[in-house]
Design a protein around this motif. Structure first.
Motif, mmCIF file in Angstrom:
data_model
loop_
_atom_site.group_PDB
_atom_site.id
_atom_site.type_symbol
_atom_site.label_atom_id
_atom_site.label_comp_id
_atom_site.label_asym_id
_atom_site.label_seq_id
_atom_site.Cartn_x
_atom_site.Cartn_y
_atom_site.Cartn_z
ATOM 1 N N GLY A 1 0.838 -1.244 -0.070
ATOM 2 C CA GLY A 1 0.130 0.044 -0.064
ATOM 3 C C GLY A 1 0.924 1.221 -0.040
ATOM 4 O O GLY A 1 2.049 1.235 -0.037
ATOM 5 N N GLY A 2 0.279 2.379 0.050
ATOM 6 C CA GLY A 2 0.846 3.545 0.264
ATOM 7 C C GLY A 2 1.418 4.226 -1.235
ATOM 8 O O GLY A 2 0.309 4.129 -2.033
ATOM 9 N N ASP A 3 2.426 4.533 -1.363
ATOM 10 C CA ASP A 3 2.917 5.148 -2.640
ATOM 11 C C ASP A 3 3.335 3.924 -3.568
ATOM 12 O O ASP A 3 4.595 3.521 -3.896
ATOM 13 N N THR A 4 2.455 3.154 -3.838
ATOM 14 C CA THR A 4 2.439 1.694 -4.550
ATOM 15 C C THR A 4 3.302 1.860 -5.865
ATOM 16 O O THR A 4 3.937 0.977 -6.377
ATOM 17 N N ASP A 5 2.822 2.952 -6.878
ATOM 18 C CA ASP A 5 3.497 2.864 -8.036
ATOM 19 C C ASP A 5 5.154 3.198 -8.015
ATOM 20 O O ASP A 5 5.757 2.284 -8.553
ATOM 21 N N THR A 6 5.568 4.000 -7.122
ATOM 22 C CA THR A 6 6.874 4.519 -6.851
ATOM 23 C C THR A 6 7.519 3.362 -6.309
ATOM 24 O O THR A 6 8.805 2.995 -6.572
ATOM 25 N N ILE A 7 7.268 2.957 -4.993
ATOM 26 C CA ILE A 7 7.912 1.978 -4.478
ATOM 27 C C ILE A 7 7.979 0.636 -5.227
ATOM 28 O O ILE A 7 9.002 -0.269 -5.264
#
Length: 302
Positions: free
Chosen positions: A254-260
């Motif tokens: 979850g969270g900043d899923t695309d960047t991580i």
């Protein structure tokens, strides 16, 4: 250099970005409730785009890769101009510091001034986002064997929009780690940390050193703060047993899923190669052919 692993860096980044795009800003529990374990490209969700759609992470990585190939060298002014042209195209996703820096570029700042000015005007907590580390891995391909130059260009590529030392040194550490993986280093992150040495901010070193010792932090954060993003993405990218598992694990946090997901994907791609990415993921990317072509051409730059 193994061309499959060079392609893995670029395609892994794009796959992580596109897999994470529809669930960006969702919590792990929200992703689980909606998708179970998200392991395939889905449409709509955050940003309401078709399955396989890339975001600013890959868009900016493409700007860097195209510039390297066309100029046959690292040219930060050219990269900055490509970022501005992309910004003017009206992307659906763009980070706050990136937007402010590109606006300054449009109004006359040079490539090395814009990010510096934005950083100086940003308060702590809003001054060290992950917007430059997510796009920098293409640089690791042409300069994998020249760590002095790779360190310099990684810092400068960050400086265009993100001048905080946590960002500039974060780009250097990520790219040195990817370069180490491309060169079959036994301990790529450790070697990267040793190479950068005291130039790296203590907060960044403190976050990454446990990964060298196989000592996972009790909590892996998924915010857009560059230290959190690097720690979590490197953890998943370096520890997973397959490229697919690295990306799926990172995105489902979850969270900043695309960047991580993008950062973990670049790292895992360097470890395992493009051939180990799920074929249906790559097929879902409209940009797959160009990404593959650029990755191959990057091996001849410089």
């Amino acid at each position: 250099m193994d061309p499959d692993r060079a392609r893995g860096v670029i395609l892994g980044l794009a796959c992580g970005d596109a897999l994470g795009r529809p669930v960006e800003f969702n919590s792990a529990s929200e992703i689980s409730a909606a998708h179970g374990r998200l392991d395939e490209m889905v449409g709509h969700g955050t940003w309401n785009q078709p399955a396989g759609t890339i975001t600013d992470d890959t868009d900016q990585a493409l700007c860097i890769a195209r510039s390297l190939v066309e100029r046959q060298a690292f040219d930060p002014a050219d990269i900055a101009a490509r970022f501005v042209a992309w910004y003017d195209s009206g992307p659906f996703d763009i980070g706050r510091m990136t937007m402010r820096s590109l606006s300054r570029l449009k109004h006359g700042d040079t490539w090395h001034e814009a990010g510096q000015h934005v950083w100086e005007q940003s308060r702590e907590g809003q001054n060290a986002g992950n917007g430059s580390v997510m796009r920098c891995p293409p640089l690791a391909i042409p300069y994998a064997s020249d760590w002095d130059h790779l360190t310099e260009v990684s810092r400068q590529s960050s400086q265009i929009t993100h001048a905080d030392p946590r960002c500039t040194e974060g780009c250097a550490l990520l790219n040195l780690t990817v370069a180490g993986l491309l060169d079959d280093a036994d301990t790529p992150l450790q070697e990267a940390l040793e190479y950068v040495g005291s130039d790296a901010p203590a907060e960044l070193v403190t976050a990454l050193e446990p990964l060298v010792r196989d000592d996972a932090p009790a909590t892996l954060e998924t915010s857009g703060y560059v230290v959190h993003s690097l720690q979590t993405a490197l953890h998943d990218g370096l520890r997973a047993e397959t490229a697919e598992d690295a990306i799926v694990t990172a995105v489902n946090r979850g969270g900043d899923t695309d960047t991580i997901g993008a950062i973990a994907g670049a790292v895992a791609g360097a470890r395992f190669g493009a051939s180990q990415l799920p074929a249906q993921w790559v097929a879902a990317l409209d940009e797959a052919a160009e990404l593959e072509s650029l990755a191959e051409e990057l091996t001849t730059v410089g």
